[in-house]
Each structure stands twice: as structure tokens, then as C-alpha cells.
Design a protein around this motif. Structure first.
Motif, PDB file in Angstrom:
ATOM      1  N   ARG A 102       1.226  -1.539   0.105  1.00  0.00           N
ATOM      2  CA  ARG A 102       0.045  -0.191  -0.333  1.00  0.00           C
ATOM      3  C   ARG A 102       0.647   0.484   0.021  1.00  0.00           C
ATOM      4  O   ARG A 102       1.773   1.875   0.959  1.00  0.00           O
ATOM      5  CB  ARG A 102      -0.844  -0.098   1.149  1.00  0.00           C
ATOM      6  CG  ARG A 102      -2.036   1.306   0.862  1.00  0.00           C
ATOM      7  CD  ARG A 102      -2.670   1.281   1.999  1.00  0.00           C
ATOM      8  NE  ARG A 102      -3.968   1.920   2.027  1.00  0.00           N
ATOM      9  CZ  ARG A 102      -4.652   2.653   2.347  1.00  0.00           C
ATOM     10  NH1 ARG A 102      -5.573   1.753   3.637  1.00  0.00           N
ATOM     11  NH2 ARG A 102      -5.435   3.892   2.497  1.00  0.00           N
ATOM     12  N   GLU A 107       1.286  -1.165  -6.266  1.00  0.00           N
ATOM     13  CA  GLU A 107      -0.250  -2.080  -5.061  1.00  0.00           C
ATOM     14  C   GLU A 107      -0.975  -2.440  -5.169  1.00  0.00           C
ATOM     15  O   GLU A 107      -1.504  -3.010  -6.742  1.00  0.00           O
ATOM     16  CB  GLU A 107      -0.896   0.086  -4.898  1.00  0.00           C
ATOM     17  CG  GLU A 107      -0.293   0.490  -4.067  1.00  0.00           C
ATOM     18  CD  GLU A 107      -1.292   2.229  -4.042  1.00  0.00           C
ATOM     19  OE1 GLU A 107      -1.296   2.706  -2.843  1.00  0.00           O
ATOM     20  OE2 GLU A 107      -1.746   2.410  -5.129  1.00  0.00           O
ATOM     21  N   TYR A 109      -2.921  -4.237  -2.325  1.00  0.00           N
ATOM     22  CA  TYR A 109      -3.789  -3.745  -1.211  1.00  0.00           C
ATOM     23  C   TYR A 109      -5.687  -4.324  -1.189  1.00  0.00           C
ATOM     24  O   TYR A 109      -6.488  -4.561  -0.215  1.00  0.00           O
ATOM     25  CB  TYR A 109      -3.522  -2.992   0.237  1.00  0.00           C
ATOM     26  CG  TYR A 109      -4.153  -1.583  -0.510  1.00  0.00           C
ATOM     27  CD1 TYR A 109      -5.289  -1.168  -0.242  1.00  0.00           C
ATOM     28  CD2 TYR A 109      -3.216  -1.028  -1.828  1.00  0.00           C
ATOM     29  CE1 TYR A 109      -5.866   0.448  -0.228  1.00  0.00           C
ATOM     30  CE2 TYR A 109      -3.992   0.891  -1.978  1.00  0.00           C
ATOM     31  CZ  TYR A 109      -5.124   0.806  -1.190  1.00  0.00           C
ATOM     32  OH  TYR A 109      -5.279   2.301  -1.363  1.00  0.00           O
ATOM     33  N   PRO A 110      -5.679  -3.126  -3.071  1.00  0.00           N
ATOM     34  CA  PRO A 110      -7.707  -4.003  -2.255  1.00  0.00           C
ATOM     35  C   PRO A 110      -8.141  -5.470  -2.655  1.00  0.00           C
ATOM     36  O   PRO A 110      -8.791  -5.922  -2.406  1.00  0.00           O
ATOM     37  CB  PRO A 110      -7.178  -3.366  -3.533  1.00  0.00           C
ATOM     38  CG  PRO A 110      -6.357  -2.204  -3.824  1.00  0.00           C
ATOM     39  CD  PRO A 110      -5.397  -2.975  -3.533  1.00  0.00           C
ATOM     40  N   TYR A 113      -7.944  -5.842   1.882  1.00  0.00           N
ATOM     41  CA  TYR A 113      -9.533  -5.451   1.993  1.00  0.00           C
ATOM     42  C   TYR A 113     -10.581  -6.486   1.611  1.00  0.00           C
ATOM     43  O   TYR A 113     -11.254  -6.318   2.537  1.00  0.00           O
ATOM     44  CB  TYR A 113      -9.289  -3.827   1.781  1.00  0.00           C
ATOM     45  CG  TYR A 113      -9.787  -3.213   0.305  1.00  0.00           C
ATOM     46  CD1 TYR A 113     -10.527  -2.924  -0.016  1.00  0.00           C
ATOM     47  CD2 TYR A 113      -8.607  -2.152   0.591  1.00  0.00           C
ATOM     48  CE1 TYR A 113     -11.315  -2.323  -1.154  1.00  0.00           C
ATOM     49  CE2 TYR A 113      -8.519  -1.167  -0.731  1.00  0.00           C
ATOM     50  CZ  TYR A 113      -9.725  -1.118  -1.632  1.00  0.00           C
ATOM     51  OH  TYR A 113     -10.246  -0.683  -2.561  1.00  0.00           O
ATOM     52  N   ASN A 114     -10.669  -6.229  -0.243  1.00  0.00           N
ATOM     53  CA  ASN A 114     -12.070  -7.059   0.041  1.00  0.00           C
ATOM     54  C   ASN A 114     -12.017  -8.722   1.264  1.00  0.00           C
ATOM     55  O   ASN A 114     -13.675  -9.270   0.823  1.00  0.00           O
ATOM     56  CB  ASN A 114     -11.746  -7.708  -1.559  1.00  0.00           C
ATOM     57  CG  ASN A 114     -12.322  -6.167  -2.403  1.00  0.00           C
ATOM     58  OD1 ASN A 114     -13.805  -5.413  -2.479  1.00  0.00           O
ATOM     59  ND2 ASN A 114     -11.466  -5.027  -2.775  1.00  0.00           N
ATOM     60  N   ASP A 157       2.314   4.479   3.498  1.00  0.00           N
ATOM     61  CA  ASP A 157       0.923   3.997   3.889  1.00  0.00           C
ATOM     62  C   ASP A 157       0.931   2.580   4.414  1.00  0.00           C
ATOM     63  O   ASP A 157      -0.732   2.279   4.398  1.00  0.00           O
ATOM     64  CB  ASP A 157       0.279   4.595   2.396  1.00  0.00           C
ATOM     65  CG  ASP A 157      -0.297   5.684   1.801  1.00  0.00           C
ATOM     66  OD1 ASP A 157      -0.217   7.046   2.927  1.00  0.00           O
ATOM     67  OD2 ASP A 157      -0.478   5.683   0.994  1.00  0.00           O
ATOM     68  N   ALA A 161      -2.542   0.824   6.109  1.00  0.00           N
ATOM     69  CA  ALA A 161      -2.719  -0.903   5.841  1.00  0.00           C
ATOM     70  C   ALA A 161      -2.972  -1.466   6.882  1.00  0.00           C
ATOM     71  O   ALA A 161      -3.040  -3.210   7.557  1.00  0.00           O
ATOM     72  CB  ALA A 161      -1.921  -1.503   3.994  1.00  0.00           C
ATOM     73  N   TYR A 165      -6.499  -3.026   8.195  1.00  0.00           N
ATOM     74  CA  TYR A 165      -6.318  -4.312   8.066  1.00  0.00           C
ATOM     75  C   TYR A 165      -6.463  -5.154   9.367  1.00  0.00           C
ATOM     76  O   TYR A 165      -6.327  -7.035   9.103  1.00  0.00           O
ATOM     77  CB  TYR A 165      -5.684  -4.571   6.658  1.00  0.00           C
ATOM     78  CG  TYR A 165      -6.267  -3.701   5.872  1.00  0.00           C
ATOM     79  CD1 TYR A 165      -7.536  -3.672   5.418  1.00  0.00           C
ATOM     80  CD2 TYR A 165      -4.481  -3.369   4.348  1.00  0.00           C
ATOM     81  CE1 TYR A 165      -7.509  -1.880   4.705  1.00  0.00           C
ATOM     82  CE2 TYR A 165      -5.179  -2.272   4.116  1.00  0.00           C
ATOM     83  CZ  TYR A 165      -6.698  -1.646   3.398  1.00  0.00           C
ATOM     84  OH  TYR A 165      -7.324  -0.278   2.640  1.00  0.00           O
ATOM     85  N   THR A 399     -13.326   1.831  -3.868  1.00  0.00           N
ATOM     86  CA  THR A 399     -11.806   2.000  -3.016  1.00  0.00           C
ATOM     87  C   THR A 399     -12.247   1.883  -1.688  1.00  0.00           C
ATOM     88  O   THR A 399     -13.254   1.535  -1.249  1.00  0.00           O
ATOM     89  CB  THR A 399     -11.707   3.497  -3.526  1.00  0.00           C
ATOM     90  OG1 THR A 399     -13.144   4.859  -2.233  1.00  0.00           O
ATOM     91  CG2 THR A 399     -12.111   3.565  -5.157  1.00  0.00           C
ATOM     92  N   SER A 400     -10.714   2.351  -1.496  1.00  0.00           N
ATOM     93  CA  SER A 400     -10.782   2.207   0.615  1.00  0.00           C
ATOM     94  C   SER A 400     -11.693   2.647   0.769  1.00  0.00           C
ATOM     95  O   SER A 400     -11.954   1.861   2.649  1.00  0.00           O
ATOM     96  CB  SER A 400      -8.664   2.196   0.537  1.00  0.00           C
ATOM     97  OG  SER A 400      -8.866   3.650   0.658  1.00  0.00           O
ATOM     98  N   ASP A 404     -12.488   1.377   5.280  1.00  0.00           N
ATOM     99  CA  ASP A 404     -12.252   1.552   7.074  1.00  0.00           C
ATOM    100  C   ASP A 404     -12.903   1.114   8.084  1.00  0.00           C
ATOM    101  O   ASP A 404     -12.597   0.918   8.709  1.00  0.00           O
ATOM    102  CB  ASP A 404     -11.823   3.040   5.993  1.00  0.00           C
ATOM    103  CG  ASP A 404     -10.597   3.546   5.412  1.00  0.00           C
ATOM    104  OD1 ASP A 404     -10.174   3.035   4.972  1.00  0.00           O
ATOM    105  OD2 ASP A 404     -11.051   4.691   5.430  1.00  0.00           O
TER     106      ASP A 404
END
Length: 415
Positions: A102, A107, A109-110, A113-114, A157, A161, A165, A399-400, A404
């Protein structure tokens, strides 16, 4: 344990509920382990943690289960929001990878988080609806990441993350605790090895920047991760690290830095200016979710951070809600030091960008202050009902920012 009455507080010399629980837990452990354990005293590290005991305790889960089965609203509406979400389907396939980045180049990182949202939502469906296929899916997702992830990296960043997460992954794992197909030990080991060092590094060193450089959310998500990992691993030192930082930490996530200015009796309500209020409202409302998660997890372990320091967080939530309901709030110029040399910057008015943005953070706050404590939380309440029923990851964009917070507060907190 489900609690419906206000907690006692440290203020006024009273023993906190946490202290009472610690003492009781120590005695229970002593009885269970014989001479190998001794009773703890009030204020010492806990001998036992409550499980499930992060965002949802056993009472929350049982209430949702009973109310949904009976077809009662608003729980049923919250449940329908959950089951309609693409992330809550038992067909979800995880995309676990060894390295998550991230910030900077490469990148990815999605993916994380998904998958966390899918793991949490499938775990919720199993806990509330009893569906085995959802439990199997959640276990598959969490096991895959626990056994695969070795590194969280990127530019600064990476600390966001690690914070966001970390606490979210731990919460999904807490819901799956006890399920035969879920490898709790692997999850505990991965979180301690991959996430905790970054969380601790940020809270103690702040990426070698001026202590005021990073916004409150950076501290808060890392504090929440430390607390959640402490609960998941029954580690009192980590749990207490997060509580202590909330009360007296040097950075902007500690309560007096996160809420630097207080205003009494503004149109009948006490308000508190949030540290990021001069920045923009997306990050400000994000802060309600991060501090809310920290306070809810602590509450379920017997610590009342929600009411700490004269309910300072409630005053901030009222302030943020009022401004995002398009009402005026007072504002004191906020000045802070940036970068490594603490070069000063100032904000003189609230940041209007993203004003009124919907994030699923308000149910947790309203059902605590307005229903558990029976306080007049006028603005929080209005925000809560204006965005109900709450969804979660996948319902608020790709998006992130839409990930959150874990959400689904209408289903899990309505009282």
C-alpha cells in the motif's frame, strides 16, 4: 457478556468494571488451574479475556440471531443488507498473496481489504444465520491469508494498511473462533509476525516524523490493531498498550489530541472539535469509525473508553455529526507541526470536502450512547437513522474508504 447499564469509571476513585472483571477472571483462572494461577488484583493485567469480545459479544450475536429469525426490524433490514452484499456470498474465492503493498509502486492492497470484508461478512452470516457454507467460506479466506501473507510494505501508507487490516482481520477471526475448520493458531501467529511489529513501530516511532505530523486516524487504526491482536491472542500487555495509548499517548490518536478543543452548551449540547475536522469530512467520519471500533472492543473487555475523560469522544461525535448534517459548529484554529522539522501549518475553518459522506460508523455510536447509556445524542442519532440500515465493505464504493470500517451496525447493535 451483554451489558445494558452504564459502566463505573476510573473517575471518582471507583473501581472500573475492567478491574472487577480482572479480579473475577483471576479467581476463575486460579480455580481452573489450581495452584499454578493466582488471583489478579483490580488494575492488573487481565487473567482472562471475554470471547467473542471484539466488535461483537455473545449477547450482540444472540440478539441479532433471535431478532432476524423473528423477522423484526431494523435487524431484518440490516440482515437483508448483509445477504445482498456480493462479499457475503459463500462462493467468494480468496486471493491471498505473500506480499501486500500500500503506497508507492505495485499496489495490490485491495486484494486484502476485499477478502477481509468477505471473511467478516461470511462469518457474520454463519453466526447470525447458522449457515455452514458461510462458515466454510470464511474459514477458507482467513486460513489462506494466515498461511500465505508474510509482508505488508509500501511507502508510509504501509502503516495505514497494517492498522486498518490488522484490526479488521482479527475481528473476522474472533467471529470464527471455535469453528473446527478455522486455523486460529495460524491467524494468531501471522498477525503477531506481520501486523503487530508495524503497529508498534508506528505508535512508538511515527515513521521518524514530527509527533504531530500524522493525522489521528493513523494512530487510531494502529491502536485498534494492537488491541484486537491482544484480544485474539489473549495477550494482556498488547491490550493494555492500546488502552494506555488511548489515554496518554504522545500522538494524535490519544483522546486529548484527537479531540483538542471542547465547547460547552452549544445550542444545548456539549461538542468537541475533532483533530481532522479542518482537513475534510471523509477522514473525519473515518475517525469516528476507528475510535468507535477501539471503544467497542474495549467495552466488550470491560473498559469504558467511550466515557473516558468526561465522555470526550461523545462530544466529538456530536460535533462531527452536527457538521455533516449541514449545521454550523464552532471552530478553533488548529495548528500543528509537519514533516521531520515540525514546520507549522494551520486550519482556520472546518474542511467542507466530502461533507455529508455516508460511512457505516454511526449505529455503533448511537446504540451505545443513546440506547445503552440512555443519553441525549441528538446529532449522532440523526446521522445514524439518516444512513440506516448500514451496509459494509462493497456497499460504499470500490476504493479503500468504503472498506475502512466493517459496518453492519444496524444488524449488530440495534437495541
Amino acid at each position: 457478556m451483554s451489558r445494558t447499564s452504564p459502566h463505573t469509571h476510573h473517575e471518582g476513585g471507583q473501581v472500573s468494571r475492567r478491574g472487577l472483571l480482572k479480579t473475577a477472571g483471576g479467581l476463575t483462572a486460579a480455580l481452573a488451574l489450581g495452584a499454578t494461577a493466582t488471583a489478579t488484583t483490580a488494575g492488573a493485567a487481565p487473567a482472562t479475556f471475554t470471547h467473542p469480545g471484539m466488535l461483537h459479544n455473545a449477547g450482540d450475536i444472540n440478539r441479532a440471531k433471535v431478532r432476524v429469525a423473528a423477522g423484526d426490524d431494523p435487524w431484518l433490514s440490516g440482515w437483508n443488507k448483509l445477504t445482498a452484499n456480493s462479499h457475503s456470498q459463500s462462493t467468494w474465492t480468496p486471493r491471498a498473496t505473500a506480499t501486500i503493498i500500500r503506497g508507492g509502486t505495485g499496489e495490490n492492497y485491495p486484494q486484502l481489504y476485499n477478502d477481509i470484508a468477505a471473511g467478516y461478512q461470511n462469518a457474520l452470516r454463519w453466526r447470525v444465520g447458522g449457515t455452514e457454507v458461510n462458515a466454510q467460506c470464511a474459514a477458507t479466506i482467513l486460513n489462506a491469508w494466515s498461511r500465505t501473507l508474510t509482508t505488508v510494505t509500501g511507502n508510509a501508507d504501509r502503516f495505514l494498511a497494517a492498522g486498518l487490516y490488522g484490526w479488521q482481520f482479527a475481528n473476522a477471526c474472533e467471529l470464527m473462533r471455535g469453528y473446527p475448520g478455522f486455523d486460529l493458531a495460524a491467524a494468531q501467529e501471522m498477525l503477531v509476525r506481520v501486523f503487530y511489529p508495524l503497529n508498534n513501530q508506528f505508535l512508538t516511532g511515527h515513521n521518524d516524523a514530527c509527533i504531530t505530523n500524522y493525522w489521528a486516524n493513523w494512530d487510531l487504526c494502529n491502536m485498534a490493531s494492537v488491541m484486537a491482536i491482544g484480544i485474539l491472542t489473549d495477550n494482556a500487555a498488547r491490550y493494555d498498550q492500546a488502552v494506555t495509548y488511548f489515554k496518554s499517548g504522545a500522538g494524535n490518536g490519544s483522546i486529548q489530541h484527537a479531540v483538542p478543543f471542547l465547547y460547552s452548551n452549544v445550542e444545548g449540547y456539549d461538542l468537541g472539535q475533532w483533530q481532522e475536522s479542518g482537513r475534510d469530512q471523509g477522514h473525519t467520519v473515518m475517525g469516528m469509525g476507528q475510535m468507535g471500533a477501539l471503544c467497542e472492543m474495549a467495552w466488550n473487555q470491560g473498559d469504558d473508553l467511550y466515557s473516558y475523560d468526561g465522555r470526550r469522544f461523545m462530544k466529538a461525535a456530536q460535533y462531527v455529526a452536527k457538521y455533516n448534517l449541514n449545521m454550523n459548529v464552532p471552530f478553533t484554529t488548529y495548528t500543528w507541526g509537519t514533516g521531520q522539522n515540525c514546520a507549522q501549518q494551520s486550519q482556520t475553518v472546518p474542511g467542507a470536502t466530502s461533507r455529508g459522506q455516508v460511512r457505516p460508523v454511526w449505529a455503533m455510536l448511537h446504540y451505545h450512547y443513546g440506547r445503552r447509556l440512555l443519553l441525549d445524542d441528538k446529532y449522532i442519532s440523526q446521522m445514524c437513522f439518516s444512513v440506516a440500515p448500514e451496509g459494509g465493505g462493497g456497499d460504499y464504493g470500490t476504493t479503500s474508504g468504503g472498506f475502512d470500517q466493517l459496518g453492519f451496525g444496524t444488524l449488530m447493535y440495534a437495541k
